[in-house]
Design an enzyme around this catalytic site. Structure first.
Site, short mmCIF file in Angstrom:
data_model
loop_
_atom_site.label_atom_id
_atom_site.label_comp_id
_atom_site.label_asym_id
_atom_site.label_seq_id
_atom_site.Cartn_x
_atom_site.Cartn_y
_atom_site.Cartn_z
N ASN A 62 -22.60 -7.26 25.32
CA ASN A 62 -21.22 -6.85 24.84
C ASN A 62 -20.35 -7.52 25.67
O ASN A 62 -20.81 -7.72 27.03
CB ASN A 62 -20.49 -5.45 24.30
CG ASN A 62 -21.14 -4.04 25.53
OD1 ASN A 62 -22.12 -4.78 26.65
ND2 ASN A 62 -20.65 -4.06 26.18
N ILE A 63 -19.70 -8.16 25.64
CA ILE A 63 -18.10 -8.77 26.62
C ILE A 63 -17.43 -8.45 26.67
O ILE A 63 -16.47 -8.67 24.74
CB ILE A 63 -18.38 -10.44 25.81
CG1 ILE A 63 -19.98 -10.87 26.10
CG2 ILE A 63 -17.66 -11.63 27.29
CD1 ILE A 63 -20.92 -11.04 27.21
N GLU A 64 -16.71 -7.63 27.28
CA GLU A 64 -14.94 -7.12 27.48
C GLU A 64 -14.23 -7.96 27.33
O GLU A 64 -14.85 -9.17 28.25
CB GLU A 64 -15.59 -5.85 27.72
CG GLU A 64 -15.83 -4.61 26.48
CD GLU A 64 -15.97 -3.45 27.11
OE1 GLU A 64 -15.19 -3.39 28.09
OE2 GLU A 64 -16.18 -3.03 26.94
N CYS A 73 -19.08 -6.84 20.39
CA CYS A 73 -20.44 -6.16 19.97
C CYS A 73 -21.66 -6.67 20.97
O CYS A 73 -21.94 -8.23 20.43
CB CYS A 73 -20.39 -5.09 18.66
SG CYS A 73 -19.44 -3.81 18.86
N GLU A 75 -23.92 -6.63 19.30
CA GLU A 75 -24.91 -6.75 18.39
C GLU A 75 -23.91 -8.74 17.65
O GLU A 75 -25.26 -9.46 17.12
CB GLU A 75 -24.66 -5.98 16.60
CG GLU A 75 -25.60 -4.24 17.81
CD GLU A 75 -24.70 -3.41 18.07
OE1 GLU A 75 -23.44 -3.87 18.34
OE2 GLU A 75 -24.03 -3.02 17.47
N CYS A 112 -21.30 -0.62 15.57
CA CYS A 112 -20.78 0.17 14.72
C CYS A 112 -20.11 -1.00 13.21
O CYS A 112 -21.20 -1.80 12.64
CB CYS A 112 -19.29 -0.64 15.32
SG CYS A 112 -18.73 -2.58 15.57
N CYS A 115 -19.62 -4.73 13.30
CA CYS A 115 -20.96 -5.59 13.58
C CYS A 115 -22.50 -5.07 11.63
O CYS A 115 -23.08 -5.73 11.24
CB CYS A 115 -21.52 -5.20 14.45
SG CYS A 115 -21.16 -5.25 16.24
N1 THU Z 1 -20.12 -2.14 21.52
C1 THU Z 1 -21.15 -2.54 20.95
O1 THU Z 1 -21.56 -3.98 21.22
N2 THU Z 1 -21.72 -2.64 20.12
C2 THU Z 1 -21.72 -1.75 19.00
O2 THU Z 1 -21.68 -1.50 17.78
C3 THU Z 1 -19.97 -0.08 19.34
C4 THU Z 1 -19.48 -1.20 20.63
C5 THU Z 1 -19.59 -2.02 22.51
C6 THU Z 1 -17.80 -3.03 22.87
C7 THU Z 1 -17.31 -2.46 24.07
O3 THU Z 1 -17.51 -3.34 24.92
C8 THU Z 1 -17.74 -1.05 24.04
O4 THU Z 1 -19.21 -1.03 23.44
C9 THU Z 1 -17.34 0.44 23.82
O5 THU Z 1 -16.82 0.51 22.61
#
Ligand code: THU
Length: 160
Positions: A62-64, A73, A75, A112, A115
């Site tokens: 994941n990259i915010e 996300c 995935e 999620c 995804c």
């Molecule tokens: N996140 C994912 O990478 N995959 C998911 O299926 C759910 C959430 C990440 C998004 C965000 O960077 C962090 O988790 C918190 O929600």
């Protein structure tokens, strides 16, 4: 009228040692990928790895972003990277795991909804059921054979 049920079959493994070697390897790579996660806001580090029909593995995380919805996300980062690097090559399996800076995640990290929707199309393009493995930082592993077990009543564009 009648009441109906949707059955979502999945398998639970108590430890990585119970997995087939190629699934165990994929899960390990997903755990490694959490190290590259950029999650300064949530402190929730997600790693993913896909196994492709050409024998390649692609990993992602994941990259915010300060503008929260602009992040992505693990995935989707991983599936899109795999499709970009190896266009037309089927994706057979995807492993996803989560580590948190604030607490131990001992339950599987479920993907999620957005995804899952992308997984639908990956499966459609790949013309085979997508195997999805989920784990926390530790604890049991859930395995789904095909996206229908994760996303019932799926939306599919009829144009494809
Ligand atoms: N996140 C994912 O990478 N995959 C998911 O299926 C759910 C959430 C990440 C998004 C965000 O960077 C962090 O988790 C918190 O929600």
């Amino acid at each position: 009228m009648r009441k109906e049920q949707f059955i979502c079959p999945y398998t639970v493994y108590d430890s990585i040692d119970e997995l087939e070697p190629e699934d165990a390897e994929l899960l390990r790579k997903a755990h490694e990928a959490t190290r590259n996660s950029y999650a300064p806001y949530s402190k929730f580090h997600v790693g993913a790895a896909v196994r492709m029909a050409n024998g390649e593995t692609v990993t992602g995380n994941n990259i915010e972003n300060a503008a929260y919805p602009s992040g992505l996300c693990a995935e989707r980062v991983t599936m899109f990277a795999a499709q970009a690097k190896y266009p037309g090559v089927a994706i057979e399996a995807l492993a996803v795991v989560a580590h948190s800076e604030t607490k131990l995640i001992a339950e599987p990290a479920a993907p999620c909804g957005a995804c899952r929707q992308v997984m639908v199309e990956v499966e459609q393009i790949s013309k085979r059921p997508l195997r999805v493995l989920c784990q926390g930082e530790t604890g049991p592993i859930m395995a789904f054979n095909g996206i229908e077990s994760l996303l019932p009543f799926v939306f599919q564009d009829t144009l494809l």
